[in-house]
Design a protein around this motif. Structure first.
Motif, PDB file in Angstrom:
ATOM      1  N   ILE A  63       0.844  -1.200   0.000  1.00  0.00           N
ATOM      2  CA  ILE A  63       0.000   0.000   0.000  1.00  0.00           C
ATOM      3  C   ILE A  63       0.878   1.248   0.000  1.00  0.00           C
ATOM      4  N   THR A  64       1.938   1.234   0.825  1.00  0.00           N
ATOM      5  CA  THR A  64       2.851   2.379   0.891  1.00  0.00           C
ATOM      6  C   THR A  64       3.514   2.629  -0.461  1.00  0.00           C
ATOM      7  N   VAL A  65       4.003   1.539  -1.095  1.00  0.00           N
ATOM      8  CA  VAL A  65       4.643   1.681  -2.419  1.00  0.00           C
ATOM      9  C   VAL A  65       3.633   2.230  -3.428  1.00  0.00           C
ATOM     10  N   GLY A  66       2.413   1.684  -3.398  1.00  0.00           N
ATOM     11  CA  GLY A  66       1.366   2.128  -4.327  1.00  0.00           C
ATOM     12  C   GLY A  66       0.995   3.585  -4.119  1.00  0.00           C
ATOM     13  N   GLU A  67       0.855   4.000  -2.853  1.00  0.00           N
ATOM     14  CA  GLU A  67       0.523   5.401  -2.561  1.00  0.00           C
ATOM     15  C   GLU A  67       1.626   6.334  -3.056  1.00  0.00           C
ATOM     16  N   ASP A  68       2.881   5.923  -2.820  1.00  0.00           N
ATOM     17  CA  ASP A  68       4.011   6.742  -3.285  1.00  0.00           C
ATOM     18  C   ASP A  68       4.004   6.868  -4.799  1.00  0.00           C
ATOM     19  N   MET A  69       3.711   5.737  -5.490  1.00  0.00           N
ATOM     20  CA  MET A  69       3.658   5.762  -6.965  1.00  0.00           C
ATOM     21  C   MET A  69       2.624   6.775  -7.446  1.00  0.00           C
ATOM     22  N   VAL A  70       1.429   6.721  -6.854  1.00  0.00           N
ATOM     23  CA  VAL A  70       0.341   7.618  -7.261  1.00  0.00           C
ATOM     24  C   VAL A  70       0.713   9.074  -6.976  1.00  0.00           C
ATOM     25  N   ASN A  71       1.225   9.332  -5.763  1.00  0.00           N
ATOM     26  CA  ASN A  71       1.558  10.699  -5.371  1.00  0.00           C
ATOM     27  C   ASN A  71       2.657  11.287  -6.239  1.00  0.00           C
ATOM     28  N   ILE A  72       3.692  10.481  -6.536  1.00  0.00           N
ATOM     29  CA  ILE A  72       4.791  10.987  -7.373  1.00  0.00           C
ATOM     30  C   ILE A  72       4.304  11.222  -8.798  1.00  0.00           C
ATOM     31  N   ALA A  73       3.448  10.316  -9.312  1.00  0.00           N
ATOM     32  CA  ALA A  73       2.926  10.477 -10.681  1.00  0.00           C
ATOM     33  C   ALA A  73       2.070  11.746 -10.794  1.00  0.00           C
ATOM     34  N   TYR A  74       1.290  12.054  -9.740  1.00  0.00           N
ATOM     35  CA  TYR A  74       0.474  13.281  -9.744  1.00  0.00           C
ATOM     36  C   TYR A  74       1.339  14.532  -9.664  1.00  0.00           C
ATOM     37  N   ASP A  75       2.407  14.425  -8.860  1.00  0.00           N
ATOM     38  CA  ASP A  75       3.166  15.631  -8.526  1.00  0.00           C
ATOM     39  C   ASP A  75       4.646  15.388  -8.831  1.00  0.00           C
ATOM     40  N   ALA A  76       4.935  15.000 -10.075  1.00  0.00           N
ATOM     41  CA  ALA A  76       6.291  14.556 -10.431  1.00  0.00           C
ATOM     42  C   ALA A  76       7.294  15.704 -10.413  1.00  0.00           C
ATOM     43  N   PRO A  77       8.505  15.463  -9.846  1.00  0.00           N
ATOM     44  CA  PRO A  77       9.553  16.485  -9.911  1.00  0.00           C
ATOM     45  C   PRO A  77       9.979  16.705 -11.370  1.00  0.00           C
ATOM     46  N   VAL A  78      10.517  17.867 -11.663  1.00  0.00           N
ATOM     47  CA  VAL A  78      10.891  18.229 -13.040  1.00  0.00           C
ATOM     48  C   VAL A  78      11.914  17.255 -13.613  1.00  0.00           C
ATOM     49  N   ASP A  79      12.872  16.845 -12.769  1.00  0.00           N
ATOM     50  CA  ASP A  79      13.978  16.017 -13.285  1.00  0.00           C
ATOM     51  C   ASP A  79      13.687  14.512 -13.239  1.00  0.00           C
ATOM     52  N   MET A  80      12.440  14.130 -12.959  1.00  0.00           N
ATOM     53  CA  MET A  80      12.132  12.688 -12.892  1.00  0.00           C
ATOM     54  C   MET A  80      11.218  12.287 -14.037  1.00  0.00           C
ATOM     55  N   SER A  81      11.784  11.555 -14.994  1.00  0.00           N
ATOM     56  CA  SER A  81      10.995  11.127 -16.151  1.00  0.00           C
ATOM     57  C   SER A  81      10.130   9.927 -15.747  1.00  0.00           C
ATOM     58  N   PRO A  82       9.052   9.630 -16.501  1.00  0.00           N
ATOM     59  CA  PRO A  82       8.221   8.467 -16.186  1.00  0.00           C
ATOM     60  C   PRO A  82       9.016   7.167 -16.136  1.00  0.00           C
ATOM     61  N   SER A  83      10.021   7.047 -17.038  1.00  0.00           N
ATOM     62  CA  SER A  83      10.811   5.793 -17.040  1.00  0.00           C
ATOM     63  C   SER A  83      11.607   5.657 -15.739  1.00  0.00           C
ATOM     64  N   ASP A  84      12.070   6.804 -15.183  1.00  0.00           N
ATOM     65  CA  ASP A  84      12.779   6.758 -13.896  1.00  0.00           C
ATOM     66  C   ASP A  84      11.841   6.283 -12.799  1.00  0.00           C
ATOM     67  N   GLN A  85      10.592   6.774 -12.857  1.00  0.00           N
ATOM     68  CA  GLN A  85       9.622   6.388 -11.826  1.00  0.00           C
ATOM     69  C   GLN A  85       9.284   4.897 -11.926  1.00  0.00           C
ATOM     70  N   ILE A  86       9.150   4.416 -13.168  1.00  0.00           N
ATOM     71  CA  ILE A  86       8.862   2.984 -13.371  1.00  0.00           C
ATOM     72  C   ILE A  86       9.993   2.141 -12.794  1.00  0.00           C
ATOM     73  N   GLU A  87      11.236   2.564 -13.074  1.00  0.00           N
ATOM     74  CA  GLU A  87      12.392   1.813 -12.594  1.00  0.00           C
ATOM     75  C   GLU A  87      12.436   1.825 -11.068  1.00  0.00           C
ATOM     76  N   ASP A  88      12.134   2.996 -10.460  1.00  0.00           N
ATOM     77  CA  ASP A  88      12.153   3.110  -9.000  1.00  0.00           C
ATOM     78  C   ASP A  88      11.080   2.204  -8.379  1.00  0.00           C
ATOM     79  N   ALA A  89       9.872   2.211  -8.991  1.00  0.00           N
ATOM     80  CA  ALA A  89       8.775   1.376  -8.478  1.00  0.00           C
ATOM     81  C   ALA A  89       9.126  -0.107  -8.622  1.00  0.00           C
TER      82      ALA A  89
END
Length: 496
Positions: A128-154
């Protein structure tokens, strides 16, 4: 608005969803442990105090575990002094709560089932924590974090959760680290050849290195023609061929000897790699296999070898120019699906970095790749053998033996590597310097050539947990095979 509110009564709308937990299962397990300390050993290999939902239960399990491991008795009387006396559980004191837990305890037989239920619920909370973080980061993504970076982190966090039951890393007590070190020494004592790491199948190299150590980055470097890929495929096949699975306490399989190999071949196709391995195993030159210059006996050997190789856990990925992020994702997937004990990459200079900034500067890109490989080795807990080219400055020296300063493009290869191995064959250089037959130089050259023929050196230039030095190996060029040199005391008697 009021009308709408009347249609949805407040009582029917839950204010929040509680995280999955089972307090009764936690109480039942703790009661079983307090009544009979043997119950602790039913769950100790997978259950940690952090898996409990209730903070007081975490503390009770932690204190009980410490006392039991020290050989002392853990019961309501002995552990209450280590718990906060003034804390209340509803109307009960902690001492009374402990007595109630013990009084209503379940049998030891059920302890493992309750432990597994607690562990599963803790994993769901972590998900649940990982999922919530994924949703929150996707909604409010930092400028220097591309979607592929987020996928890799998740993907990394989910892999860590699947492998270890926790995704946050964090500090581990020194007691746990010491226990792991002792377990490793015990495993080395029990294993064939008394090696703490995975055996390469080359006796003298294993003696020097103690096998390939988990999470090590081993850089295998050499000039073209020295046999880097041959040595890597030899080691990979030896490990895969020796694979012998052993059952773990939790039902999973772990290599007792040998291991499962993941081979990223960026230079050669999987068919070329397979031809090399078949040639090495059947002692039929690969050039003959390719041209079809083989006899019926040879073909029977090939067929028998192919049959044996189908059972070997060696997996090849032949994607050229793969990025470090893609490589990490595929390695994680292989470990989850088939298992993974050693990763081989042929070779570093053919890989790409992931970030746009790194790709503009080759030195930065290689730094990103080696740092990424080191981190991947630690994450997967497997040794990584990464091949590397050497710079041309080797050729301009009289002594062509490689040095650490010859590693190409970045000091980070030398810096991040736990072990640096150089492959060197004197025969290769002597062959190109053949003088005119009949001259005194020719006689001298012939003596040197006879001395160097069929021999190779693996120079251990750096090793974090062992000695450096040179290991002699035998090399059969026509089969691209490295093997152990015969020891002096095992040679037939010579009569002068």
């Amino acid at each position: 608005m009021a009308e709408a509110a009347r249609k949805f009564p407040v009582a029917e709308t839950p204010l929040y969803r509680e995280a999955p937990n089972n307090i009764e299962a936690e109480q039942a397990l703790l009661g079983a442990v307090l009544v009979n300390n043997d119950a602790f050993y039913r769950v100790s290999d997978f259950l940690k105090s952090s898996h409990f939902y209730e903070p007081l239960h975490r503390k009770i399990f932690e204190v009980s575990a410490e006392l039991i491991r020290m050989g002392k008795k853990a019961d309501p009387v002995t552990i209450k002094t280590f718990l906060p006396a003034d804390e209340k559980v509803g109307d009960m004191t902690v001492a009374f709560y402990l007595a109630r837990l013990a009084a209503e305890a379940v049998t030891v037989i059920n302890a493992a089932d309750y432990g597994r239920a607690i562990y599963d619920l803790a994993t769901r909370r972590a998900l649940i924590t990982v999922g919530e973080d994924m949703v929150n980061i996707a909604y409010d993504a930092p400028v220097d974090m591309s979607p592929s970076d987020q996928i890799e982190d998740a993907e990394r966090r989910l892999f860590e959760l699947a492998e270890t039951g926790r995704y946050d890393g964090g500090f581990e007590s020194f007691t746990d680290a010491v226990k792991t070190a002792v377990d490793m020494a015990n495993a080395a004592f029990m294993r064939d050849g008394h090696l703490s790491g995975v055996a390469t199948g080359l006796r003298d190299l294993d003696r020097r290195m103690g096998g390939l150590q988990p999470s090590d980055l081993i850089v295998l470097a050499g000039r073209p023609g020295m046999g880097k890929t041959s040595l890597a495929t030899n080691i990979a096949f030896n490990i895969a061929h020796a694979y012998e699975p052993g059952q773990q306490a939790d039902g999973s399989l772990k290599a007792k000897n040998g291991g499962v190999i993941g081979f990223f071949s960026l230079e050669m196709s999987s068919e070329q790699l397979a031809t090399r391995i078949i040639s090495e195993q059947t002692e039929i030159p690969s050039s003959k296999i390719r041209r079809g210059e083989i006899t019926e006996t040879d073909f029977e050997k090939l067929a028998a070898c192919a049959q044996m190789m189908q059972r070997v856990p060696l997996y090849i990925d032949q994607t050229g120019g793969i990025s470090i992020a893609q490589l990490a994702a595929r390695a994680r997937r292989l470990k989850r699906q088939r298992g993974l004990d050693v990763l081989v990459i042929d070779y570093i200079q053919l890989m790409q970095g992931s970030s746009a900034r790194a790709s503009q500067n080759r030195v930065q890109e290689i730094t990103e790749i080696t740092t990424g490989l080191k981190a991947l080795g630690k994450e997967l807990g497997v040794p990584i053998i990464a091949l590397s080219q050497l710079s041309r400055q080797v050729e301009s020296r009289d002594d062509k033996r490689p040095q650490l300063s010859d590693l190409r493009e970045s000091g980070s290869i030398e810096q991040d590597a736990d072990v640096v191995l150089f492959v060197y064959r004197e025969e290769y250089y002597l062959k190109n310097k053949e003088p005119k037959p009949g001259t005194p130089e020719y006689v001298q050259w012939e003596d040197q050539m006879n001395e160097a023929r069929g021999k190779a050196e693996v120079i251990i230039a750096k090793q974090r947990h062992g000695p450096t030095g040179t290991v002699g190996l035998a090399f059969q060029g026509e089969y691209t095979r490295f093997s152990d040199l015969a020891e002096g005391d095992h040679l037939p008697e010579r009569f002068e």
